[in-house]
Enzyme design. Sequence first.
Site, PDB file in Angstrom:
ATOM      1  N   CYS A  94       0.899  -1.054   0.291  1.00 14.63           N
ATOM      2  CA  CYS A  94      -0.297  -0.013  -0.213  1.00 14.63           C
ATOM      3  C   CYS A  94       1.477   0.867   0.074  1.00 14.63           C
ATOM      4  O   CYS A  94       0.365   1.948  -0.833  1.00 14.63           O
ATOM      5  CB  CYS A  94      -1.024   0.317   1.561  1.00 14.63           C
ATOM      6  SG  CYS A  94      -2.278  -1.447   1.358  1.00 14.63           S
ATOM      7  N   HIS A 364      -9.147   2.751  -2.738  1.00 17.40           N
ATOM      8  CA  HIS A 364      -7.659   2.466  -2.424  1.00 17.40           C
ATOM      9  C   HIS A 364      -7.540   2.067  -3.669  1.00 17.40           C
ATOM     10  O   HIS A 364      -7.045   0.512  -3.001  1.00 17.40           O
ATOM     11  CB  HIS A 364      -7.123   1.844  -1.320  1.00 17.40           C
ATOM     12  CG  HIS A 364      -6.191   1.662  -0.624  1.00 17.40           C
ATOM     13  ND1 HIS A 364      -4.708   1.744  -1.262  1.00 17.40           N
ATOM     14  CD2 HIS A 364      -5.776   0.729   0.638  1.00 17.40           C
ATOM     15  CE1 HIS A 364      -3.771   1.513  -0.642  1.00 17.40           C
ATOM     16  NE2 HIS A 364      -4.367   0.572   0.211  1.00 17.40           N
ATOM     17  N   CYS A 394      -0.945   1.920   6.544  1.00 16.91           N
ATOM     18  CA  CYS A 394      -0.619   1.377   7.302  1.00 16.91           C
ATOM     19  C   CYS A 394      -0.387  -0.279   5.454  1.00 16.91           C
ATOM     20  O   CYS A 394      -0.939   0.941   4.751  1.00 16.91           O
ATOM     21  CB  CYS A 394      -1.687   0.236   7.692  1.00 16.91           C
ATOM     22  SG  CYS A 394      -3.303   0.362   7.109  1.00 16.91           S
ATOM     23  N   GLY A 396       0.848  -3.841   3.975  1.00 21.21           N
ATOM     24  CA  GLY A 396       0.554  -5.734   4.236  1.00 21.21           C
ATOM     25  C   GLY A 396       1.968  -5.991   4.929  1.00 21.21           C
ATOM     26  O   GLY A 396       2.610  -5.309   4.839  1.00 21.21           O
TER      27      GLY A 396
END
Length: 408
Positions: A94, A364, A394, A396
């Site tokens: 991300c 996203h 955040c 993964g």
Amino acid sequence: MKQIQEAYIVAASRTPIGKSHRGFLRNTRPDDLLVAALRGALAQVPSLDLKAIEDAIVGCAMPEGPQGLNVARVAALLAGLPDSVGGITVNRFCASGLSAVQMAADRIRVGEADVMIAAGCESMSMVPMSGNVPSFNPAIFSADENIGIAYGMGMTAEKVAQQWNVSRADQDAFALASHQKALAAQAAGEFGDEITPFEVIERSPDLQTGTVRERRRTVSLDEGPRADTSIEGLGKLRPAFAAPKDPSGKATGLGSVTAGNSSQTSDGAGALILASERAVREHGLTPLARFVSFASKGVPPSIMGIGPIEAIPVALRHAGLQLGDLDWVELNEAFAAQALAVIRSVGLDPSKVNPLGGAIALGHPLGATGAIRAATVVHGLRRRQQRYGMLTMCVGTGQGAAGIFERV
């Protein structure tokens, strides 16, 4: 020894964000989205000699299929950049797009380049989350400390909601606010500086005539925000993931993470152009912002959503700033549960967080989000005459990333 120099963002553009699988970009290749974002950014700096660009760094969370084959280099060439411009694809899930910006800025700051491209692209319509053929190392399942690597991100959000005591009501209220802010921002034209309108081409066969019908339309707004979102509607949605369990393995009750209080899977791309002070002078460029600092930190994979709690203080320390110095915070809303946990734990001012809405409403597109939201920050700071902005998310498998920008 080369002297450390400043890195400035001189252009920032993105495509509209489409809903994956059913949205207006579902049949558009991610490399074509990236080409559009690159061309949009280049259009903002018409005086720039393209041969001055050293390299293109592109973030992509699932770099395979139509966004594989080093999509950075492919898209750079398709966008019409000179053969001399290199291309590399990077992956921090991300935070891939934000890491691309950081890496481009670092090349400039250490004196190895004067002009760089940083970008991100992702089609979650064409390449599913975890890729087409995910393959976990068997060792992940042989030890409790590693099993979190295999958790779906929704399950990690449930664990964050449980451990940080984030209620379903608070998650739904946060989600509603995301839609309301995004709709207000669209109505006010707040995204106009950053979005490059994209022409969607849809083709379908005409069996009677043996020809292919072609329909063209231009989209200029993100597809995700919904005017019909309500607390009542959000409250009717069922939890999308398994109920969380306590350390003994006993279920603790119904889950609270739903499709309505989670980020939307999406398609999109964003691109920024960074330049040194020398390049700004030589090419007659106008800086939008200075890249100030970056930090990434690891956290337990099973509660990956708390990553920004660890990354934000480090980015602030590198920048020599305090939390109160920030005027704008783009906190990627992977899930309302983790966003609220971060806001409360770090002590972020909610009025400064995602003033134009976040990923729950806007979408996203994984590896593209960092570049997309960086464009939001730098244009937003300039438009509102604010000084410092931060982008954080955040990641993964348990990471957090944060980058700070200063309007100049």
